[in-house]
Design a protein around this motif. Structure first.
Motif, PDB file in Angstrom:
ATOM      1  N   ALA A 123      10.598  -2.270   8.145  1.00 28.93           N
ATOM      2  CA  ALA A 123       9.269  -2.100   8.739  1.00 28.93           C
ATOM      3  C   ALA A 123       9.107  -2.990   9.969  1.00 28.93           C
ATOM      4  N   MET A 124       9.644  -4.193   9.917  1.00 27.43           N
ATOM      5  CA  MET A 124       9.560  -5.091  11.073  1.00 27.43           C
ATOM      6  C   MET A 124      10.285  -4.495  12.275  1.00 27.43           C
ATOM      7  N   ALA A 125      11.410  -3.874  12.043  1.00 28.64           N
ATOM      8  CA  ALA A 125      12.164  -3.258  13.138  1.00 28.64           C
ATOM      9  C   ALA A 125      11.375  -2.098  13.761  1.00 28.64           C
ATOM     10  N   GLU A 126      10.579  -1.428  12.954  1.00 31.58           N
ATOM     11  CA  GLU A 126       9.807  -0.278  13.432  1.00 31.58           C
ATOM     12  C   GLU A 126       8.485  -0.667  14.092  1.00 31.58           C
ATOM     13  N   ILE A 127       7.725  -1.555  13.429  1.00 24.94           N
ATOM     14  CA  ILE A 127       6.367  -1.835  13.918  1.00 24.94           C
ATOM     15  C   ILE A 127       6.086  -3.311  14.184  1.00 24.94           C
ATOM     16  N   GLY A 128       7.053  -4.182  13.963  1.00 26.17           N
ATOM     17  CA  GLY A 128       6.872  -5.598  14.259  1.00 26.17           C
ATOM     18  C   GLY A 128       6.492  -6.424  13.038  1.00 26.17           C
ATOM     19  N   GLN A 129       6.610  -7.737  13.200  1.00 26.01           N
ATOM     20  CA  GLN A 129       6.392  -8.658  12.093  1.00 26.01           C
ATOM     21  C   GLN A 129       4.934  -8.709  11.647  1.00 26.01           C
ATOM     22  N   THR A 130       4.013  -8.799  12.605  1.00 25.41           N
ATOM     23  CA  THR A 130       2.611  -8.949  12.236  1.00 25.41           C
ATOM     24  C   THR A 130       2.057  -7.689  11.582  1.00 25.41           C
ATOM     25  N   LYS A 131       2.272  -6.535  12.188  1.00 22.56           N
ATOM     26  CA  LYS A 131       1.747  -5.290  11.612  1.00 22.56           C
ATOM     27  C   LYS A 131       2.362  -5.009  10.246  1.00 22.56           C
ATOM     28  N   SER A 132       3.674  -5.181  10.141  1.00 21.33           N
ATOM     29  CA  SER A 132       4.317  -4.912   8.847  1.00 21.33           C
ATOM     30  C   SER A 132       3.819  -5.890   7.793  1.00 21.33           C
ATOM     31  N   GLY A 133       3.590  -7.131   8.186  1.00 18.22           N
ATOM     32  CA  GLY A 133       3.078  -8.131   7.254  1.00 18.22           C
ATOM     33  C   GLY A 133       1.668  -7.831   6.800  1.00 18.22           C
ATOM     34  N   LEU A 134       0.821  -7.378   7.721  1.00 18.53           N
ATOM     35  CA  LEU A 134      -0.554  -7.035   7.350  1.00 18.53           C
ATOM     36  C   LEU A 134      -0.598  -5.843   6.397  1.00 18.53           C
ATOM     37  N   ILE A 135       0.238  -4.855   6.666  1.00 14.80           N
ATOM     38  CA  ILE A 135       0.303  -3.698   5.769  1.00 14.80           C
ATOM     39  C   ILE A 135       0.796  -4.133   4.392  1.00 14.80           C
ATOM     40  N   GLU A 136       1.837  -4.971   4.377  1.00 15.92           N
ATOM     41  CA  GLU A 136       2.354  -5.467   3.097  1.00 15.92           C
ATOM     42  C   GLU A 136       1.291  -6.284   2.377  1.00 15.92           C
ATOM     43  N   ASP A 137       0.541  -7.104   3.120  1.00 12.92           N
ATOM     44  CA  ASP A 137      -0.538  -7.894   2.518  1.00 12.92           C
ATOM     45  C   ASP A 137      -1.546  -6.997   1.809  1.00 12.92           C
ATOM     46  N   ILE A 138      -1.995  -5.967   2.498  1.00 14.89           N
ATOM     47  CA  ILE A 138      -2.999  -5.074   1.923  1.00 14.89           C
ATOM     48  C   ILE A 138      -2.475  -4.431   0.639  1.00 14.89           C
ATOM     49  N   LEU A 139      -1.249  -3.932   0.707  1.00 14.94           N
ATOM     50  CA  LEU A 139      -0.660  -3.275  -0.464  1.00 14.94           C
ATOM     51  C   LEU A 139      -0.461  -4.243  -1.624  1.00 14.94           C
ATOM     52  N   ILE A 140       0.097  -5.415  -1.350  1.00 18.32           N
ATOM     53  CA  ILE A 140       0.448  -6.352  -2.415  1.00 18.32           C
ATOM     54  C   ILE A 140      -0.777  -7.059  -2.980  1.00 18.32           C
ATOM     55  N   VAL A 141      -1.685  -7.488  -2.134  1.00 18.19           N
ATOM     56  CA  VAL A 141      -2.903  -8.133  -2.650  1.00 18.19           C
ATOM     57  C   VAL A 141      -3.709  -7.123  -3.469  1.00 18.19           C
ATOM     58  N   GLY A 142      -3.818  -5.909  -2.963  1.00 24.52           N
ATOM     59  CA  GLY A 142      -4.510  -4.864  -3.720  1.00 24.52           C
ATOM     60  C   GLY A 142      -3.846  -4.605  -5.059  1.00 24.52           C
ATOM     61  N   ALA A 143      -2.523  -4.525  -5.047  1.00 27.82           N
ATOM     62  CA  ALA A 143      -1.786  -4.307  -6.304  1.00 27.82           C
ATOM     63  C   ALA A 143      -1.979  -5.476  -7.258  1.00 27.82           C
ATOM     64  N   GLY A 144      -1.923  -6.692  -6.756  1.00 30.31           N
ATOM     65  CA  GLY A 144      -2.110  -7.874  -7.606  1.00 30.31           C
ATOM     66  C   GLY A 144      -3.481  -7.895  -8.256  1.00 30.31           C
ATOM     67  N   LEU A 145      -4.506  -7.616  -7.466  1.00 30.20           N
ATOM     68  CA  LEU A 145      -5.862  -7.586  -8.017  1.00 30.20           C
ATOM     69  C   LEU A 145      -6.017  -6.463  -9.045  1.00 30.20           C
ATOM     70  N   ALA A 146      -5.435  -5.318  -8.747  1.00 27.71           N
ATOM     71  CA  ALA A 146      -5.529  -4.176  -9.662  1.00 27.71           C
ATOM     72  C   ALA A 146      -4.814  -4.454 -10.978  1.00 27.71           C
ATOM     73  N   VAL A 147      -3.634  -5.048 -10.915  1.00 22.93           N
ATOM     74  CA  VAL A 147      -2.873  -5.346 -12.138  1.00 22.93           C
ATOM     75  C   VAL A 147      -3.640  -6.342 -13.008  1.00 22.93           C
ATOM     76  N   VAL A 148      -4.154  -7.399 -12.392  1.00 26.06           N
ATOM     77  CA  VAL A 148      -4.898  -8.406 -13.158  1.00 26.06           C
ATOM     78  C   VAL A 148      -6.157  -7.785 -13.763  1.00 26.06           C
TER      79      VAL A 148
END
Length: 155
Positions: A123-148
């Motif tokens: 993803a970093m190679a495609e869209i860069g470090q910041t954008k890929s990180g923000l997308i990953e943040d949204i997915l992972i934080v959302g998943a973490g909150l949902a699982v808990v």
């Protein structure tokens, strides 16, 4: 107990594979909201650890976007994942099965760290470090909150 009862532990391990502090921050938030976890909530029943987990969760989201951020598979990154996944996996496991939940979460987090890193690098190679990180943040934080939330509701 059936296998589905341990699914939250495995899923929180997958969350820890991408963001090591998110499982602890999600549990800290649940603790502050006076929600009880199925298993014993190690350390986070102390205010200092609760505040620390929230601060470290937020700090990790910020630090991940820095060019100097190390890969999640370096020794300290894996160690953080093992500790966070173990504590969270135990807390989300049924009472009396905390050790199994911890082992399952750790057993999920470590190999998945390599898979999530490979995906992030693509993803970093495609869209860069910041954008890929923000997308990953949204997915992972959302998943973490949902699982808990799911594990606490099932309790």
């Amino acid at each position: 107990m059936n296998a589905l009862d341990l699914l939250p532990s495995a899923l929180i391990g997958a969350v820890a594979s991408a963001r090591s502090m998110t499982p602890m921050a999600a549990l800290a938030g649940a603790h502050l909201a006076h929600r009880k976890t199925p298993g014993k909530l190690w350390l986070l029943d102390r205010p200092l650890f609760t505040a620390g987990a929230l601060a470290m969760g937020a700090g990790e989201l910020y630090g991940d976007k820095m060019k100097s951020a190390p890969d999640r598979t370096v020794f300290l990154g894996l160690l953080a994942r093992v500790m966070s996944a173990g504590i969270a996996g135990a807390a989300l496991a049924p009472k009396g099965h905390e050790r199994t939940g911890a082992a399952l979460a750790v057993g999920t987090a470590v190999p998945m760290a390599y898979l999530t890193l490979a995906g992030r690098k693509r993803a970093m190679a495609e869209i860069g470090q910041t954008k890929s990180g923000l997308i990953e943040d949204i997915l992972i934080v959302g998943a973490g909150l949902a699982v808990v939330a799911w594990a606490i509701r099932r309790r």
